[in-house]
Write a protein that holds these residues in place. Structure first.
Motif, PDB file in Angstrom:
ATOM      1  N   LEU B  79      38.647  23.965  16.016  1.00  0.00           N
ATOM      2  CA  LEU B  79      39.383  25.127  16.520  1.00  0.00           C
ATOM      3  C   LEU B  79      38.634  25.670  17.738  1.00  0.00           C
ATOM      4  CD1 LEU B  79      40.053  26.858  13.087  1.00  0.00           C
ATOM      5  CD2 LEU B  79      41.545  25.279  14.320  1.00  0.00           C
ATOM      6  N   PRO B  80      39.326  25.817  18.858  1.00  0.00           N
ATOM      7  CA  PRO B  80      38.633  26.208  20.085  1.00  0.00           C
ATOM      8  C   PRO B  80      38.407  27.716  20.177  1.00  0.00           C
ATOM      9  CG  PRO B  80      40.956  25.871  20.528  1.00  0.00           C
ATOM     10  CD  PRO B  80      40.753  25.545  19.066  1.00  0.00           C
ATOM     11  N   CYS B  81      37.401  28.078  20.924  1.00  0.00           N
ATOM     12  CA  CYS B  81      37.170  29.477  21.244  1.00  0.00           C
ATOM     13  C   CYS B  81      37.661  29.715  22.670  1.00  0.00           C
ATOM     14  CB  CYS B  81      35.679  29.809  21.123  1.00  0.00           C
ATOM     15  SG  CYS B  81      35.322  31.516  21.569  1.00  0.00           S
ATOM     16  N   GLY B  82      38.387  30.791  22.855  1.00  0.00           N
ATOM     17  CA  GLY B  82      39.061  31.012  24.131  1.00  0.00           C
ATOM     18  C   GLY B  82      38.272  31.801  25.153  1.00  0.00           C
ATOM     19  N   TRP B  83      37.030  32.101  24.858  1.00  0.00           N
ATOM     20  CA  TRP B  83      36.294  32.949  25.799  1.00  0.00           C
ATOM     21  C   TRP B  83      34.815  32.591  25.744  1.00  0.00           C
ATOM     22  CZ3 TRP B  83      39.238  37.499  27.597  1.00  0.00           C
ATOM     23  CH2 TRP B  83      38.598  38.153  28.667  1.00  0.00           C
ATOM     24  N   GLN B  84      34.252  32.344  26.897  1.00  0.00           N
ATOM     25  CA  GLN B  84      32.815  32.056  26.944  1.00  0.00           C
ATOM     26  C   GLN B  84      32.081  33.218  27.604  1.00  0.00           C
ATOM     27  OE1 GLN B  84      30.903  28.141  28.106  1.00  0.00           O
ATOM     28  NE2 GLN B  84      30.385  29.410  29.872  1.00  0.00           N
ATOM     29  N   VAL B  85      31.187  33.809  26.861  1.00  0.00           N
ATOM     30  CA  VAL B  85      30.381  34.908  27.398  1.00  0.00           C
ATOM     31  C   VAL B  85      29.046  34.343  27.883  1.00  0.00           C
ATOM     32  CG1 VAL B  85      29.075  36.972  26.709  1.00  0.00           C
ATOM     33  CG2 VAL B  85      31.483  36.712  26.039  1.00  0.00           C
ATOM     34  N   THR B  86      28.606  34.867  28.994  1.00  0.00           N
ATOM     35  CA  THR B  86      27.318  34.464  29.556  1.00  0.00           C
ATOM     36  C   THR B  86      26.298  35.544  29.226  1.00  0.00           C
ATOM     37  OG1 THR B  86      28.468  33.340  31.340  1.00  0.00           O
ATOM     38  CG2 THR B  86      26.143  33.853  31.699  1.00  0.00           C
ATOM     39  N   ASP B  87      25.132  35.131  28.783  1.00  0.00           N
ATOM     40  CA  ASP B  87      24.180  36.139  28.332  1.00  0.00           C
ATOM     41  C   ASP B  87      23.449  36.788  29.514  1.00  0.00           C
ATOM     42  OD1 ASP B  87      21.980  34.650  29.112  1.00  0.00           O
ATOM     43  OD2 ASP B  87      21.301  34.210  27.067  1.00  0.00           O
ATOM     44  N   ARG B  88      22.550  37.715  29.219  1.00  0.00           N
ATOM     45  CA  ARG B  88      21.994  38.511  30.315  1.00  0.00           C
ATOM     46  C   ARG B  88      20.982  37.746  31.148  1.00  0.00           C
ATOM     47  NH1 ARG B  88      17.560  41.789  29.392  1.00  0.00           N
ATOM     48  NH2 ARG B  88      16.481  41.534  27.428  1.00  0.00           N
ATOM     49  N   HIS B  89      20.662  36.530  30.695  1.00  0.00           N
ATOM     50  CA  HIS B  89      19.797  35.681  31.497  1.00  0.00           C
ATOM     51  C   HIS B  89      20.595  34.592  32.206  1.00  0.00           C
ATOM     52  CE1 HIS B  89      16.647  37.818  29.471  1.00  0.00           C
ATOM     53  NE2 HIS B  89      17.087  37.413  28.297  1.00  0.00           N
ATOM     54  N   GLY B  90      21.892  34.670  32.113  1.00  0.00           N
ATOM     55  CA  GLY B  90      22.731  33.719  32.832  1.00  0.00           C
ATOM     56  C   GLY B  90      23.084  32.468  32.056  1.00  0.00           C
ATOM     57  N   ALA B  91      22.695  32.401  30.804  1.00  0.00           N
ATOM     58  CA  ALA B  91      22.987  31.203  30.011  1.00  0.00           C
ATOM     59  C   ALA B  91      24.291  31.396  29.240  1.00  0.00           C
ATOM     60  CB  ALA B  91      21.848  30.942  29.029  1.00  0.00           C
ATOM     61  N   PRO B  92      25.022  30.294  29.005  1.00  0.00           N
ATOM     62  CA  PRO B  92      26.239  30.425  28.209  1.00  0.00           C
ATOM     63  C   PRO B  92      25.907  30.741  26.754  1.00  0.00           C
ATOM     64  CG  PRO B  92      25.815  28.110  28.710  1.00  0.00           C
ATOM     65  CD  PRO B  92      24.798  28.910  29.461  1.00  0.00           C
ATOM     66  N   MET B  93      26.840  31.392  26.095  1.00  0.00           N
ATOM     67  CA  MET B  93      26.661  31.707  24.671  1.00  0.00           C
ATOM     68  C   MET B  93      26.463  30.419  23.872  1.00  0.00           C
ATOM     69  SD  MET B  93      30.598  32.531  23.667  1.00  0.00           S
ATOM     70  CE  MET B  93      31.803  31.210  23.527  1.00  0.00           C
ATOM     71  N   GLN B  94      25.884  30.561  22.698  1.00  0.00           N
ATOM     72  CA  GLN B  94      25.820  29.426  21.771  1.00  0.00           C
ATOM     73  C   GLN B  94      27.173  29.316  21.082  1.00  0.00           C
ATOM     74  OE1 GLN B  94      22.148  28.022  19.972  1.00  0.00           O
ATOM     75  NE2 GLN B  94      21.684  30.171  19.577  1.00  0.00           N
ATOM     76  N   TYR B 328      31.990  31.659  12.292  1.00  0.00           N
ATOM     77  CA  TYR B 328      32.459  30.819  13.400  1.00  0.00           C
ATOM     78  C   TYR B 328      32.982  31.740  14.490  1.00  0.00           C
ATOM     79  CZ  TYR B 328      32.684  27.229   9.697  1.00  0.00           C
ATOM     80  OH  TYR B 328      32.390  26.377   8.671  1.00  0.00           O
ATOM     81  N   LEU B 329      33.178  31.181  15.677  1.00  0.00           N
ATOM     82  CA  LEU B 329      33.785  31.972  16.739  1.00  0.00           C
ATOM     83  C   LEU B 329      35.302  31.861  16.639  1.00  0.00           C
ATOM     84  CD1 LEU B 329      31.459  31.228  19.792  1.00  0.00           C
ATOM     85  CD2 LEU B 329      31.590  33.315  18.399  1.00  0.00           C
ATOM     86  N   SER B 330      35.929  32.942  16.257  1.00  0.00           N
ATOM     87  CA  SER B 330      37.389  33.002  16.269  1.00  0.00           C
ATOM     88  C   SER B 330      37.861  33.035  17.729  1.00  0.00           C
ATOM     89  CB  SER B 330      37.837  34.230  15.482  1.00  0.00           C
ATOM     90  OG  SER B 330      39.240  34.383  15.542  1.00  0.00           O
ATOM     91  N   THR B 331      39.168  32.903  17.923  1.00  0.00           N
ATOM     92  CA  THR B 331      39.717  32.610  19.250  1.00  0.00           C
ATOM     93  C   THR B 331      39.189  33.498  20.377  1.00  0.00           C
ATOM     94  OG1 THR B 331      41.717  31.919  18.099  1.00  0.00           O
ATOM     95  CG2 THR B 331      41.883  32.184  20.483  1.00  0.00           C
ATOM     96  N   PHE B 332      39.205  34.805  20.162  1.00  0.00           N
ATOM     97  CA  PHE B 332      38.790  35.706  21.242  1.00  0.00           C
ATOM     98  C   PHE B 332      37.498  36.455  20.914  1.00  0.00           C
ATOM     99  CE2 PHE B 332      43.407  35.959  22.744  1.00  0.00           C
ATOM    100  CZ  PHE B 332      43.164  35.111  23.813  1.00  0.00           C
ATOM    101  N   ALA B 333      36.837  36.054  19.837  1.00  0.00           N
ATOM    102  CA  ALA B 333      35.735  36.847  19.294  1.00  0.00           C
ATOM    103  C   ALA B 333      34.671  37.262  20.318  1.00  0.00           C
ATOM    104  CB  ALA B 333      35.086  36.093  18.138  1.00  0.00           C
ATOM    105  N   PRO B 334      34.194  36.340  21.170  1.00  0.00           N
ATOM    106  CA  PRO B 334      33.072  36.738  22.032  1.00  0.00           C
ATOM    107  C   PRO B 334      33.434  37.838  23.028  1.00  0.00           C
ATOM    108  CG  PRO B 334      33.320  34.335  21.961  1.00  0.00           C
ATOM    109  CD  PRO B 334      34.538  34.917  21.337  1.00  0.00           C
ATOM    110  N   SER B 335      34.714  37.946  23.366  1.00  0.00           N
ATOM    111  CA  SER B 335      35.108  38.932  24.386  1.00  0.00           C
ATOM    112  C   SER B 335      35.181  40.351  23.838  1.00  0.00           C
ATOM    113  CB  SER B 335      36.478  38.562  24.966  1.00  0.00           C
ATOM    114  OG  SER B 335      37.487  38.699  23.983  1.00  0.00           O
ATOM    115  N   ILE B 336      35.309  40.489  22.517  1.00  0.00           N
ATOM    116  CA  ILE B 336      35.594  41.820  21.968  1.00  0.00           C
ATOM    117  C   ILE B 336      34.417  42.781  22.151  1.00  0.00           C
ATOM    118  CG2 ILE B 336      36.411  43.101  19.943  1.00  0.00           C
ATOM    119  CD1 ILE B 336      38.365  40.895  21.065  1.00  0.00           C
TER     120      ILE B 336
END
Lengths: 166, 788, 263
Positions: B79-94, B328-336
């Motif tokens: 199941l895909p996650c629809g949002w990738q958040v970048t952390d404060r050091h510029g790295a993509p989320m896990q 798990y990361l639900s569809t929009f979870a990281p953006s909330i």
């Protein structure tokens, strides 16, 4: 399987059911009367309320075989004989007493049972009577208002109402 | 006089007749010929190594057709996650994998392990119980701070830790904010919990997979707020079915509140099973199952600090939040907790410096995602609570402190990257004080006192970013999707209109409101406009109904398409009347040549479009059908002020909401009755959060509030009549309707009002040590607070 | 639910015979049992419905001042028909669950189940009622034996509950906000020979009599009589709805309120 016979919305019906078949299952799956909804499995939400021998009961907590010979009324049997909305149903529309519509059949059946016992209930009596009916959409404001209106009470101070569209 | 039709009228909802007579058609009302029934085998432990699944006995049970395990899903995507958040050091989320059926490990109670398909549901459930699952239990990770400690067990073994991301916003402001705090005259600090909630739409989720092997067409019937998104995610990422061979139908949907946005494992599983078995496969969620499988909401642990100068001007704001992602990361979870939360921390106030830190954490709990308000209630709650606390600390009236800091010039660019286009926060506050009869509070307080009850008044503001969202902006922020909407307006030969919209209703009354908009534009009766939605086979692409966006974005697409229709119809009318299109006026469904008595009716023009005997075929195509997409260029910013009055029973701690008032600025309003209803429902959910609801897990990761026996849903007697007003209107400047959205406001604005009121009641009664109580403010918690 | 056979006997003897079968279980109104079956917490082979037995239904006042309630009488019927004889009992019945539950749920079912948060056990114990079964009479003091535990033998059917009608009585329930069962409920009844106080919802041991309060109220029937007492939190239930200390506190508060309500 056992044969069960009852009257539903004025019509004699029968069907083969198991001991464990709930009235809600018999209505929905056996008779195709899908207006009766099932929203929980602990007998609290009230989306499944129907009338059995004139009394409001939770059809998801009543075995179909317990209703042998009973008179059952569901939401499909609530409109006027000419198909127009009953006073309660019309009040729900006029006062926006429903949104997603899922709890609505149970609300209408419960409201109808209340008004049969108490033709002019107070706000507090209505809220108390709805204890077994959960709505997640309306915040209950317009449901209580609609029931008050259906009982002939003035609700004009309680916010916007529908205006008849052409 | 209120309008009696079109935009601004409280038109009756056309949906209601079918719902009131039992003729609605929800997903569970659908039964397909030859249908089989599905039941999932689910993890009963929060964390464990999955050593084996033995289906032999179960497969031999009566009626069992097939049992699917993770092995059957090899080659199927996660199941895909629809949002990738970048952390404060510029790295993509896990970003961990999210298999359809648990693989290797189970990570929360309810994690699906196997799918049993049988002739009847009872047979499937009987067999599901006979599936033998060999799980080696592992220590669960539940507390977010403990999850980040060195040596904590990991939810996902392939990640470096349980930290999804450590987000700073705006990272460049961090030092300046810290300096402002060092120099501040006064700092107010508040630690609080925004507890986990369960959305609890009254209709449990249902999914029916169907497959026609002769044509290779798959269909999924599902309880969804966005069938197109499900088609895209499930088709492209999970099952590898091209969109043109996959149809997703969401018929009447019984509420969602966010929980029916996401693509769930069960949808993919039944669609996959139907293809394998060449039979329809139906899954109906029980309520007990929905408690452990529907994405849950909120669950933030926050420390917020507000720096003020000697006059009470806000100097800086700093927050540190732990946000629970679940297993798990639900569809929009990281953006909330990031883009829907950090960007709102300015609230209605001109705080010059803001820094928001959010640590998103994996735990062995049900995934968390958007729930009505999604990030914005969390932002509003902490901000409006800390302001109330600050007002008490510096001895200033909480309303005056707010007014002193209100943003009054628009457009206003906040230090957290959004630009408010319009608003008038003093106007909504003035209106609130009037409709809440704040002047009469003292008299009501005295009356409560005479009955032995404590009484308190809580007031707060809120702002939200709705109408989500400009695609170019959210793309920069990590969204893996665009966030436009679309509509096709088809005019039939006899003049009636069918509007096919990618937006979908799950209780909002789109069929009524959208028809009001289109009918009003042309000047036709509303009943000449039909709305079609919820089926990818006959509607254009839509991104879904959430974030109070359907009218602002979907409605705008409809306006654009209708304008195209009008432009073409005007040309046809000009031809029929041998006039210039520039001279043609449209009023009340009639085209007139300006300054003359020459006119043609709407129906004459539409007939000409389809029977083009006298028609400018050299310039115009026959027919009258137009499609438009609309991608907004900003969020909308509904705002308002809310007031709550509570009584507290000093002996039992029981809180009752006596009065609740809401003054909202939604910009223009299409159907005031429906808008009132949206606010009512939101307020009840907010009162529910404040006083009743909580998804509580025990130390083993078992949900303690797994049914309505323990999860307290607001009932009719938990709430009063509400006083709501939306007469303060600063229309949105960048969408054609000037609308801002109203679906979430009530749930965003109301929790702090209730908590502020309870704290006020206790303070007035001499419990001066009580500056905060965490939600839900149950009688037992309030009583304990009063004991000191 | 697991599969089961369903029988609905027309006479008590048939019911007793049916309950003698393997894994047979009595079904009253089913308002607790059916949800439990749905969760697959029980697996009876046969459910024996008691709703077809007219002799188990109804409310009547006996000559000795006792109110007799048939075991299969619904809460709604008790609420309506006991009102003239025993208003506190009628009020209690009229506030169990919700209206639809009251139209199905029965007093016998509730008392047989002895849920620690149910209302009827407080009324039965607080009234010193007699639980009459197909084989014997059981005093309430002997009948309730802890959470979900009673003196009933397998297959024994509650045919009637006989309530001595007190001079004054009241039941005050503080609802658990989700289930609306009693977080704590206190039934106070004043008889010529003394006061009884029964508490439901609070204790790990199920419904119990608060004997200190009974003694205090027997000598002075006023809310002030209990204000100096305290309740031990030791055996109280602690859960997310309330700590043991909170429940202990509520026992005292509600007892005072019940005394006031009794008048």
């Amino acid at each position: 399987m056992t044969k069960v016979t009852m009257t539903v919305n004025g019509k004699a019906v029968s069907g083969e059911v198991e001991g464990r078949t709930l009235l809600s299952q018999f209505l929905r799956d056996g008779l195709g009367l899908t207006g009766t909804h099932v929203g929980c499995d602990t007998s609290q939400c009230g989306a499944c309320v129907v009338h059995v021998n004139g009394q409001d009961v939770k059809s998801c907590t009543t075995l179909a075989l317990e209703c042998e010979g009973a008179e059952v009324r569901t939401i499909e049997g609530m409109a006027n004989p000419d198909g127009s909305l009953s006073v309660i149903q019309q009040a729900f529309q006029d006062h926006h007493g429903l949104q997603c519509g899922f709890c609505t059949p149970g609300m209408v059946m419960t409201a109808s049972a209340l008004l049969a016992q108490n033709p002019t209930p107070s706000e507090a009596e209505i809220r108390h009577y709805l204890e077994g009916n959960i709505c997640r959409c309306t915040g209950y404001h317009n449901i209580v208002k609609a029931i008050m209106a259906a009982s002939g009470q003035d609700v004009s101070h309680l916010g916007s109402d529908a205006i008849a569209a052409e | 006089m209120p309008k009696d039709h079109g935009i601004g009228a409280s038109s009756k909802r056309r949906e209601d007749v079918r719902f009131l007579t039992g003729r609605g058609r929800y997903t569970d009302d659908i039964n397909l010929p030859g249908q089989a029934h599905a039941c999932f085998v689910r993890s009963q432990v929060a964390h464990g190594r999955l050593n084996g699944v033995n289906t032999a006995d179960a497969a031999a049970m009566p009626g069992v057709i097939r049992i699917f395990t993770a092995a059957d899903f090899e080659g199927v995507g996660g199941l895909p996650c629809g949002w990738q958040v970048t952390d404060r050091h510029g790295a993509p989320m896990q970003e961990p994998g999210h298999p359809v059926l648990a693989t290797g490990k189970v990570r929360h109670v309810g994690d699906p392990i196997a799918l049993v398909v049988a002739e009847t549901y009872d047979q499937a459930r009987d067999a599901a119980e006979a599936v033998v699952v060999d799980i080696e239990e592992l220590e669960p990770v539940l507390d977010m701070k403990a999850a980040l400690a060195d040596g904590a067990p990991k939810v996902h073994d392939d990640l470096t830790s349980n930290l999804c991301y450590d987000w700073g916003f705006v990272e460049e402001n961090r030092e300046a904010v810290n300096k402002a705090f060092e120099a501040a005259h006064h700092v107010t600090t508040l630690d609080l919990v925004n507890q986990r909630l369960i959305p609890n739409a009254m209709e449990p989720r249902v999914a029916i997979g169907d497959y026609n092997f002769a044509t290779d067409d798959s269909t999924l019937y599902t309880t969804s707020q966005n069938p197109h998104v499900i088609r895209l995610l499930m088709g492209a990422f999970v099952l590898g079915i091209p969109e043109h061979k996959l149809r997703v139908v969401a018929p009447d949907v019984g509420g969602g509140f966010g929980s029916k946005i996401f693509h769930y494992a069960e949808e993919a599983a039944v669609t996959f099973a139907a293809r394998q078995l060449r039979r329809p496969v139906k899954w109906t969620c029980t309520r007990s199952e929905s408690f452990i499988t529907d994405a849950q909401g909120r669950d933030h642990v926050t420390k917020i600090e507000l720096a003020l100068d000697a006059e009470g001007h806000f100097q800086a704001l700093r927050t540190e939040t732990y946000a629970n992602m679940g297993a798990y990361l639900s569809t929009f979870a990281p953006s909330i907790p990031t883009w829907l939360h950090g960007t709102l921390m300015a609230g209605n106030y001109k705080t010059p410096l803001i820094y928001v830190n959010v640590k998103a954490v994996f735990t062995n709990t049900v995934p968390v995602d958007a729930y009505r308000g999604a990030g914005r209630p969390e932002a509003t709650f902490q901000l409006e609570r800390v302001i109330d606390k600050a007002a008490r600390e510096i001895g200033m009236d909480p309303v005056e402190l707010r007014r002193k800091n209100f943003i009054t010039q628009f457009p206003y660019a906040t230090p957290v990257a959004v630009e408010y286009d319009t608003g008038d926060y003093n106007a909504t506050m003035d209106k609130l004080l009037e409709i809440a009869d704040v002047a009469g509070f003292e008299a009501r307080l005295a009356e409560s006192k005479a009955r032995g009850k404590l009484r308190g008044l809580g007031v707060n503001c809120y702002i939200e970013a709705c109408g989500i969202a400009p695609s170019h902006l959210v793309g920069q922020l990590g969204a893996r999707a665009g966030l436009y909407e679309s509509a096709t307006v088809r005019v039939n030969a006899t003049g009636g209109l069918v509007v096919m919209t990618g937006s979908h209703s799950h209780g909002q009354g789109h069929e009524t409101t959208f028809a009001q908009v289109v009918a009003d534009m042309i000047g036709l009766p509303e009943n000449m406009v039909e709305i079609v939605h919820g089926d990818t086979a006959n509607t254009p692409m839509g991104m879904g109904t959430y974030g109070s966006r359907s009218l602002a974005v979907g409605g705008s697409a409809m306006v654009k398409a209708t304008n195209k229709i009008i432009a073409k119809a005007r040309k046809i009318a000009a031809h029929l009347m041998e006039a210039s299109p520039d001279d043609i006026e449209l009023k009340d469904g009639r085209f007139t040549v300006a300054g003359t008595d020459k006119s043609v009716a709407w129906g004459d023009v539409t007939l000409a479009a389809y029977v083009p005997h006298n028609y400018p075929l050299e310039d115009l195509e026959p027919g009258l059908e137009e499609t438009a997409f609309y991608d907004p260029n900003n969020f909308t910013y509904p705002a308002g002020a809310y007031a709550c009055e509570v009584e507290v029973d000093p002996e039992t701690g029981r809180v009752t909401v006596e009065r609740f008032a809401a003054a909202d600025d939604f910009g223009n309003v299409v159907n005031p009755m429906i808008v009132d209803g949206q606010v009512h429902g939101g307020i009840a959910q907010g009162i529910g959060q404040a006083l009743l609801e909580s998804a509580a897990y025990d130390e083993y990761g078992q949900l303690l509030t797994g049914s309505y026996m323990d999860y307290a849903m607001p009932r009719a007697d938990d709430v009063p009549f509400y006083t709501v007003d939306h007469s303060c209107q600063t229309p949105c400047t960048h969408n054609p309707l000037g609308v801002k959205g109203c679906g979430e406001a009530g749930a965003i604005g109301s929790p702090p009002a209730v908590v502020n009121a309870v704290v006020d009641a206790l303070q007035r009664a001499g419990h001066t040590g009580v500056t905060h109580i965490d939600m839900p403010l149950t009688p037992s918690r309030v009583w304990a607070a009063m004991q000191g | 639910m697991y599969a089961f056979d369903f029988v609905r006997p027309a006479t008590l003897d048939e019911a007793v015979a049916a309950l003698g079968g393997e894994e047979a279980q009595a079904l009253g109104g089913g308002q607790t049992l059916i949800p439990a079956l749905k969760q697959r917490l029980a697996a009876p082979a046969t459910l024996v419905s008691l709703t077809g037995l007219p002799e188990l239904r109804g409310v009547c006042a006996a000559d000795d001042g006792t109110l007799c309630v048939g075991g299969a009488t619904t809460h709604a019927v008790v609420a309506a028909e006991a009102a003239a004889h025993y208003p506190a009992l009628a009020a209690l019945a009229g506030n169990i669950g919700d209206p639809a539950v009251r139209n199905r749920g029965t007093i016998g079912g509730s008392v047989a189940n002895n849920d620690p948060s149910a209302c009827y056990p407080a009324a039965a114990l607080g009234s010193g009622a007699t639980i009459r079964t197909n084989t014997r009479d059981i005093a309430a003091d002997d009948y309730f034996q802890g959470m979900f535990t009673t003196a009933l033998e397998p297959g024994e059917i509650i045919t009637e509950i006989r309530f001595p009608v007190p001079e004054k009585a009241a039941y005050v329930k503080f609802e658990q906000p989700a289930s609306r069962f009693a977080l704590v409920g206190v039934f106070v009844a004043k008889y010529a020979d003394g006061v009884r106080v029964a508490v439901t919802g609070a204790s790990e041991e199920g419904v119990f009599r608060w004997t200190e309060a009974e003694a205090a109220l027997s000598s002075d029937f006023g809310a002030g009589a209990v204000s100096g007492l305290s309740v031990e939190a030791d055996m109280m239930i602690g859960d997310l709805h309330g700590s043991p200390e909170y429940r202990a506190h509520l026992v005292k508060v509600l007892t005072g309120r019940a005394v006031i309500a009794a008048g």
